[in-house]
Every structure is written in structure tokens, then in C-alpha cells.
Design a protein around this motif. Structure first.
Motif, short mmCIF file in Angstrom:
data_model
loop_
_atom_site.label_atom_id
_atom_site.label_comp_id
_atom_site.label_asym_id
_atom_site.label_seq_id
_atom_site.Cartn_x
_atom_site.Cartn_y
_atom_site.Cartn_z
N ALA A 1 0.84 -1.20 0.00
CA ALA A 1 0.00 0.00 0.00
C ALA A 1 0.87 1.25 0.00
CB ALA A 1 -0.92 0.01 1.21
N THR A 2 0.35 2.27 -0.63
CA THR A 2 0.98 3.59 -0.62
C THR A 2 -0.12 4.62 -0.81
OG1 THR A 2 2.85 4.88 -1.47
CG2 THR A 2 1.51 3.69 -3.11
N THR A 3 0.25 5.87 -0.87
CA THR A 3 -0.71 6.95 -1.06
C THR A 3 -0.31 7.76 -2.28
OG1 THR A 3 -1.06 7.07 1.32
CG2 THR A 3 -1.79 8.95 0.04
N GLU B 1 -5.77 13.06 -1.92
CA GLU B 1 -4.95 11.85 -1.81
C GLU B 1 -5.84 10.61 -1.72
OE1 GLU B 1 -2.22 12.23 1.46
OE2 GLU B 1 -0.74 13.13 0.14
N PHE B 2 -5.30 9.52 -2.28
CA PHE B 2 -5.96 8.21 -2.21
C PHE B 2 -4.96 7.17 -1.76
CE2 PHE B 2 -8.47 10.24 -5.56
CZ PHE B 2 -9.76 9.84 -5.26
N PRO B 3 -5.42 6.20 -0.97
CA PRO B 3 -4.55 5.04 -0.76
C PRO B 3 -4.62 4.17 -2.02
CG PRO B 3 -6.66 4.72 0.33
CD PRO B 3 -6.67 6.11 -0.25
N VAL B 4 -3.55 3.50 -2.36
CA VAL B 4 -3.59 2.51 -3.45
C VAL B 4 -3.03 1.21 -2.89
CG1 VAL B 4 -3.63 4.02 -5.45
CG2 VAL B 4 -1.45 3.43 -4.45
N ILE B 5 -3.73 0.13 -3.21
CA ILE B 5 -3.47 -1.15 -2.56
C ILE B 5 -3.45 -2.26 -3.60
CG2 ILE B 5 -4.34 -2.78 -0.82
CD1 ILE B 5 -6.08 -0.27 0.17
N VAL B 6 -2.45 -3.15 -3.48
CA VAL B 6 -2.40 -4.37 -4.29
C VAL B 6 -2.08 -5.53 -3.36
CG1 VAL B 6 -1.11 -5.62 -6.07
CG2 VAL B 6 -1.70 -3.24 -6.44
#
Length: 192
Positions: free
Chosen positions: A94-96, A105-110
Motif C-alpha cells: 500500500a501507498t498513497t 490523496e488516495f490510498p492505493v493497494i495491491v
């Protein structure tokens, strides 16, 4: 790519603050034939790279990436999610990121099981402006130990500098339509 530029001129709408609205064919209503042609061009441009996975971000990149994947031996497409949900289980990267068009801003998750050190990734997205979304996707690949083989972009807004920053760091960026400038009052678009 002349076909994409023609669609931008015919159906794109230049808005204030450097925003180009292309929802008629790229990121709301999807022209899958155009996406297929874009995928063929990226496959030719990245023919020398051992790509085995395509990474994008929800939501606008998903359609483009899925159609383009056919030209990369049906490589799996992984998309980074912008929000945590009960469907995301197990370990995650995860990062932002900061979204220029959403101005937040959004979190981005894989999920960790979808990116690994064995992956040679092509990142695909609809726009490259300031590059923050791509920086986030690169960061997810770095966390996983995956190798970023290149970045394919439908429309790059050169005047916002994101592509220059990525290229200066050694990333191979192939943009199909490169916009030098846009005028929000007249609607004029100048391609590089």
C-alpha cells in the motif's frame, strides 16, 4: 498515434486548470476498438521487454489495460485499488497518491500475491500529468521487488512535467498522444 489524436480533437473537451475531458471514448465510455489499436502499438514499442504482468490503477486504466493485455500474450492485469474493502484479504502493498483531477490523496493497494520479484511489469494508464499516480504504482512494484519494464500512457500532458521526471529517473515511458499545450478558453490543443 494519429487515431488517438484525432479522437482527442474531435471529442475531447479542454477545461480550465489543464484538464482534458475525454470521457466520450477513453475513461467513461470506452472505445474498445481504439483500445485494441493502442494495445497493438504498445506491444510493438515494448516488444523487446519480457513483460509478464500489466499493472494499472482503478478505474480509468482497467479497460485500457485489459484490452491491451491481449497483445502481450494475455498477460494478467492487476489493478491497484483506491480503497480498502472486505474483499482485500491477506498481506498487501500500500501507498498513497495524489490525484490531480480529484485534488485529493488516495490510498492505493495491491494484494501481495499479485506482485512478486518474478514479475516484469508494464504499467498502463490513461493520463500522465504530474506523475503522482505512476509514482505510486512504481512504489508498489518496488515493495514487491517486481521489475518495471516500462510505462505506457494514452495521453501525456507534457506541460505538467510528470513524464520528464520519470524519464530522468530512467523509466521508459511511451505515450501515444503527447500534448504540448492546451487553451481552456479556446479549446485549442497543440500536440508535440
Amino acid at each position: 498515434m494519429r487515431e488517438l489524436e484525432e479522437c482527442i480533437v474531435a471529442e475531447g473537451i479542454v477545461k480550465p486548470q489543464g484538464v482534458l475531458k475525454v470521457d466520450a471514448f477513453l475513461n467513461h465510455q470506452c472505445d474498445t476498438e481504439l483500445f485494441d489499436h493502442m494495445g497493438a502499438v504498445w506491444a510493438r514499442l515494448f516488444a523487446d521487454a519480457p513483460i509478464n504482468k500489466i499493472l494499472t490503477i482503478e478505474a480509468s486504466g482497467i479497460g485500457i489495460a485489459c484490452v491491451a493485455a491481449r497483445h502481450f500474450g494475455n498477460a494478467p492485469v492487476v489493478f491497484a485499488k483506491k480503497a480498502q474493502s472486505i474483499n482485500l484479504d491477506g498481506d498487501q502493498y500500500a501507498t498513497t497518491i495524489y490525484s490531480y483531477t480529484k485534488q485529493r490523496e488516495f490510498p492505493v493497494i495491491v494484494g501481495r500475491r499479485f506482485l512478486s520479484p518474478d514479475d516484469h511489469v508494464l504499467i498502463l494508464d490513461d493520463f500522465l500529468a504530474n506523475g503522482y499516480a505512476l509514482e505510486g504504482l512504481i512504489g508498489l512494484c518496488d515493495f514487491a521487488g517486481a521489475h518495471v519494464e516500462g510505462i505506457g500512457i494514452a495521453i501525456e500532458k507534457l506541460f505538467q512535467g510528470g513524464g520528464d521526471r520519470l524519464r530522468s529517473r530512467g523509466y521508459r515511458v511511451e505515450s501515444l498522444a503527447r500534448i504540448q499545450s492546451m487553451d481552456g478558453e479556446t479549446g485549442a490543443i497543440v500536440f508535440a
